[in-house]
Design an enzyme around this catalytic site. Structure first.
Site, mmCIF file in Angstrom:
data_model
loop_
_atom_site.group_PDB
_atom_site.id
_atom_site.type_symbol
_atom_site.label_atom_id
_atom_site.label_comp_id
_atom_site.label_asym_id
_atom_site.label_seq_id
_atom_site.Cartn_x
_atom_site.Cartn_y
_atom_site.Cartn_z
ATOM 1 N N GLY A 75 7.031 -0.803 2.121
ATOM 2 C CA GLY A 75 7.709 -0.127 3.293
ATOM 3 C C GLY A 75 7.653 -1.033 4.502
ATOM 4 N N THR A 76 6.444 -1.735 4.868
ATOM 5 C CA THR A 76 6.520 -2.722 5.635
ATOM 6 C C THR A 76 7.631 -3.677 5.720
ATOM 7 O OG1 THR A 76 4.175 -2.758 5.524
ATOM 8 C CG2 THR A 76 4.991 -4.706 6.567
ATOM 9 N N ASN A 155 2.208 9.364 10.220
ATOM 10 C CA ASN A 155 1.083 9.180 9.276
ATOM 11 C C ASN A 155 -0.069 9.463 9.627
ATOM 12 O OD1 ASN A 155 1.830 6.812 10.967
ATOM 13 N ND2 ASN A 155 0.295 5.692 9.917
ATOM 14 N N SER A 203 8.665 4.087 0.641
ATOM 15 C CA SER A 203 7.666 3.048 -0.257
ATOM 16 C C SER A 203 7.138 3.738 -1.304
ATOM 17 C CB SER A 203 6.514 2.826 0.714
ATOM 18 O OG SER A 203 5.456 2.190 0.260
ATOM 19 N N CYS A 335 -4.297 1.528 7.497
ATOM 20 C CA CYS A 335 -4.060 0.198 8.081
ATOM 21 C C CYS A 335 -5.056 -0.074 9.306
ATOM 22 C CB CYS A 335 -2.580 -0.050 8.371
ATOM 23 S SG CYS A 335 -1.432 0.619 7.242
HETATM 24 N N1 PLP Z 1 5.290 3.365 7.473
HETATM 25 C C1 PLP Z 1 4.524 4.412 7.565
HETATM 26 C C2 PLP Z 1 4.727 5.460 8.284
HETATM 27 C C3 PLP Z 1 3.254 4.201 6.517
HETATM 28 O O1 PLP Z 1 2.530 5.180 6.290
HETATM 29 C C4 PLP Z 1 3.005 3.022 5.824
HETATM 30 C C5 PLP Z 1 1.808 2.932 5.330
HETATM 31 O O2 PLP Z 1 0.779 3.309 5.505
HETATM 32 C C6 PLP Z 1 3.994 2.040 5.938
HETATM 33 C C7 PLP Z 1 5.194 2.376 6.687
HETATM 34 C C8 PLP Z 1 3.970 0.802 5.292
HETATM 35 O O3 PLP Z 1 4.198 0.914 4.154
HETATM 36 P P1 PLP Z 1 3.686 -0.204 2.874
HETATM 37 O O4 PLP Z 1 2.297 0.199 2.863
HETATM 38 O O5 PLP Z 1 4.418 0.303 1.602
HETATM 39 O O6 PLP Z 1 3.852 -1.393 3.388
#
Ligand code: PLP
Length: 390
Positions: A75-76, A155, A203, A335
């Site tokens: 996702g990042t 999140n 993701s 995170c």
């Molecule tokens: N965006 C949101 C809303 C998330 O909750 C997360 C991960 O917790 C991410 C992006 C990042 O995703 P990834 O862990 O696959 O990089």
């Protein structure tokens, strides 16, 4: 961590267990289809066909054409490609970005970097209940707005924004403004329409696929300049994509795994919603009876996420108390690792409320016993730990 009956995993917003059928498909693909999808001989062609099939399966869940979906590492990465890529091509006429005040760091940290490069970042704060106003986004958008960014489901507290409506309204104000949506916590949990949205990130590891795979939707004709250069993989019809949206040899096995998770999640999404909503009702009811505890998630949040503050025990202390009973929750987003919550901060919560917050996030495999365990655990934790701290 092996799943067993005495383990109560209530941190699905951090990550999910890989579905056994997904794991099997990943394994089979690794063993049987290891040829490079770009190779011109038969096994390479077969890998390419599998990749395209996986792309179509993910696209179906978004109601999007298959050729507009690009596999990413996570996702990042999707958020980075969409934001950096959009800003690069809008520099000549645009000067600002409008963004919600409670984005995940994979959006907010990128925009902080962009600010250093001279972009003006206009932040829209949620109200004290965690709701964002679409009107505020529209008012902040003007002729120089390159991009509007807003997550669909938060999140940390699970609040929801009608992102398609947001995109429609933004485009009425300025048709050149791009709209990027982080759909990581929303995908397969609630419906979404790509009618007005330009880019949308998902993701794998939030939906029972492995970590290390994600996807990015880009509307046909939407112009970005992806930040990576390379061999041209993940090339689409979208303008400016000669170099590929995400160059690098494709992770076919994980893409197939993502597609399997997507198909399983899509098929069962209504059933899942109903089940998780029932568990959420039980959880809210149980926690309401604990004196002093306050809710940080609004009533209309998605059922998966419930954020509360004990107002007396530090989040980390409570987290470890619960851990001794094999109850796993989070003190905020996974995170943030104990750092104070950007979402609660944006909502104007007090320091005590932020320091004592817990995020409980549910999955369809949770049971009524899991809910009872966490309610009892928090109640007993508040009594026991409050006594210790005097
Ligand atoms: N965006 C949101 C809303 C998330 O909750 C997360 C991960 O917790 C991410 C992006 C990042 O995703 P990834 O862990 O696959 O990089």
């Amino acid at each position: 961590m092996l799943h067993n009956e005495s383990l109560h995993y209530l941190d699905h917003a951090a990550t999910t267990m890989v579905h056994p059928q997904v794991a099997q498909m990943v394994y089979d693909t690794l063993c049987q289809n290891w040829a490079n999808p770009s190779s011109l001989y038969q096994p390479g062609y077969e890998s390419r066909q599998l990749l395209d099939k996986a792309r179509a399966a993910v696209a179906k869940t978004l109601g999007a054409p298959a050729q507009q979906v690009f596999f990413t590492g996570c996702g990042t990465e999707g958020n980075n490609i969409a934001i950096q890529g959009a800003l690069k091509v809008r520099r000549s006429w645009a000067s600002n970005v409008v963004v919600s005040g409670y984005e995940h760091p994979s959006v907010s940290a990128v925009l902080r970097q962009m600010e250093q490069d001279g972009w003006e970042i206009r932040t829209i704060l949620p109200d004290s209940e965690g709701h964002l106003s679409i009107e505020d986004f529209v008012s902040a958008t003007d002729k120089q707005t390159a991009l509007v960014c807003c997550m669909q489901v938060n999140n940390e507290i699970g609040s929801v924004v009608d992102v398609n409506q947001l995109a429609r309204r933004v485009k009425e104000k300025n048709p050149r403004t791009g709209v990027h949506v982080d759909g990581v916590q929303a995908w397969l949990r609630m419906p979404v329409s790509m009618e007005y949205i330009d880019s949308y990130t998902v993701s794998g590891h939030k939906v029972h696929a492995p970590k290390g795979i994600g996807a990015l939707y880009l509307r046909e004709g939407y112009h970005i300049q992806p930040p990576f250069a390379g061999g041209g993989q993940e090339k689409g019809k979208t303008a400016g994509q000669q170099q590929g949206v995400r160059p690098g040899t494709e992770n076919l096995a994980y893409a197939v795994g993502l597609a399997k998770a997507a198909a399983l999640g899509y098929k069962s999404s209504q059933e899942r919603w109903n089940r998780v909503a029932g568990l959420n009702r039980q959880l809210r009811q149980g926690l309401k009876e604990i004196p002093g505890l306050v809710f940080n998630s609004p009533e209309d949040a998605v059922p998966e996420v419930l954020n509360v503050s004990t107002m007396c025990i530090k989040s980390e202390t409570m987290l470890h108390f619960l851990e001794q009973r094999q109850i796993y929750v989070s003190s905020g987003s996974a995170c943030s690792k104990g750092a104070s919550s950007p979402t609660l901060q944006a909502m104007g919560a007090s320091a005590l409320r932020m320091d004592t917050a817990l995020r409980i996030s549910l999955g369809a495999e949770n049971t009524s016993q899991d809910i009872q365990a966490v309610v009892d655990g928090i109640r007993e934790g508040m009594q026991t730990l409050a006594k210790i701290s005097g």
